[in-house]
Design a protein around this motif. Sequence first.
Motif, short mmCIF file in Angstrom:
data_model
loop_
_atom_site.label_atom_id
_atom_site.label_comp_id
_atom_site.label_asym_id
_atom_site.label_seq_id
_atom_site.Cartn_x
_atom_site.Cartn_y
_atom_site.Cartn_z
N VAL A 51 55.71 12.76 -25.90
CA VAL A 51 54.94 13.64 -25.31
C VAL A 51 54.37 13.22 -23.95
N LYS A 52 54.17 13.82 -23.45
CA LYS A 52 52.86 14.16 -22.30
C LYS A 52 51.89 14.65 -22.62
N ILE A 53 49.95 14.75 -22.73
CA ILE A 53 49.39 14.54 -23.14
C ILE A 53 48.43 14.66 -21.72
N GLN A 54 47.53 15.43 -21.16
CA GLN A 54 47.29 15.37 -20.16
C GLN A 54 45.58 15.47 -20.32
N LEU A 55 44.96 14.41 -19.88
CA LEU A 55 43.19 14.44 -19.35
C LEU A 55 42.88 15.39 -18.58
N ASP A 81 56.18 9.23 -29.00
CA ASP A 81 55.54 8.27 -27.92
C ASP A 81 54.90 8.54 -26.64
N ALA A 82 53.85 8.91 -27.03
CA ALA A 82 53.07 9.13 -26.69
C ALA A 82 51.82 9.11 -24.84
N GLU A 83 52.44 9.63 -24.16
CA GLU A 83 52.28 9.15 -22.93
C GLU A 83 50.80 9.87 -23.20
N VAL A 97 50.27 21.99 -17.71
CA VAL A 97 50.99 22.55 -18.84
C VAL A 97 52.49 23.12 -18.55
N VAL A 98 51.68 24.42 -17.71
CA VAL A 98 52.72 25.70 -17.69
C VAL A 98 54.24 24.62 -16.78
N ASN A 99 53.83 24.06 -15.85
CA ASN A 99 54.61 23.87 -14.94
C ASN A 99 56.21 22.69 -16.21
N GLY A 100 55.40 21.83 -16.85
CA GLY A 100 55.96 21.33 -18.00
C GLY A 100 55.60 20.09 -17.76
N ALA A 101 55.22 19.77 -16.64
CA ALA A 101 53.78 18.34 -15.91
C ALA A 101 53.64 16.95 -17.67
N ALA A 102 53.09 18.21 -18.42
CA ALA A 102 52.61 17.88 -19.56
C ALA A 102 52.89 18.36 -20.60
N ASP A 103 53.35 18.03 -21.63
CA ASP A 103 53.65 18.89 -23.41
C ASP A 103 52.12 20.13 -23.30
#
Length: 354
Positions: A51-55, A81-83, A97-103
């Motif tokens: 799972v990708k988390i964007q700050l 597994d958090a990135e 988030v919309v583009n799927g670069a982050a979940d």
Amino acid sequence: MYKTLKPGLLVLVLLVVTMLGACSTKSEPAAEPVAASSGGAGEADQPLTKVKIQLKWVPQAQFAGIYAAKEKGFFADEGIDAEIIPGGPDIVIEQQVVNGAADVGITGVDSLLVSRDNGLPLVSLAQISQKSSYRLIAKKSLGITDPAQMKGKKVSTWFGSQQFQVLAFMEKNGLDPKKDIELVKQGFTMDQFFNDQVDVATATIYNEYHVVLESGTKESDLDVFNIEDAGVGMLEDTLIAKKDWVDSNRELAVKVTRAILKGWNYAIDQQDETVDIVMSNVTDGSTTREHQVTMLEEIAKLIRPEGFTEQQVGSFVDESFTRTADIALNYGLIKKAANLDEALEKSIYEEAVK
């Protein structure tokens, strides 16, 4: 100096809407599983789901709960597994988030409402901060002890979507922000305030306010106006995801939310240890431990304010959301009234804290 935290760049968000106009809205597949590490807290040999988390900004104590959740194994406990992806001045969280670069991502509620108003299918999974962090500060030597005395003064704040709390504060106190004050665009530093280029400046209580104090200014040398206390505070950090992703990965969304909320409660209760975790993730030379200690102390008060229990961390307070949405509509930040029932995925939070 320390850069100020910025929720999102509205102009870029509008460009994103245009680019995404032809995008498919079909449900997205579940995140790709990865092998569990030997040090994971999850069950042995069970794969972890990436799972990708964007700050919304660079690594710092504003996101201490997320870093604590990773370091203490709360994500791994949930099979994740958090990135953690740092933000910056050129990063538009909603686009990521919309583009799927982050979940999932962290953004301001105002930016979430603008994005939805422009057609982006984003929802909030949990409300991280419960109070506005904004303060208006003036040097005591100017004698501005009442908001009415700001009339005719230069008032600086951040533009984009960040000025509306300040405008609402002026109107609440009988000032016409178009006529009675000179509104000045505030930069990433507090130099305008230090150099007397403005009379009143905007500061978040967890960052710029303490930058001023760390410069040698004493609290007794300042007049401070709390926007939250004035009843016009707008909600800030919120956890967002794409609606299609949530619908296709509800259990995963609950697990991510649960881990982050657990991380925040740990960060608030174990602040000294958590600052060490934060400092291991910051860019060398970008900040000091002292500043991060202060930031976490102040952030903790916004996330778990007095009277809140651990279980209430991340909860949706209807009154605060309604006020935020009303201010956004009144100042033209959004063109139509926000549908908060659709914007807030309350069931994810409710399941996460069961």
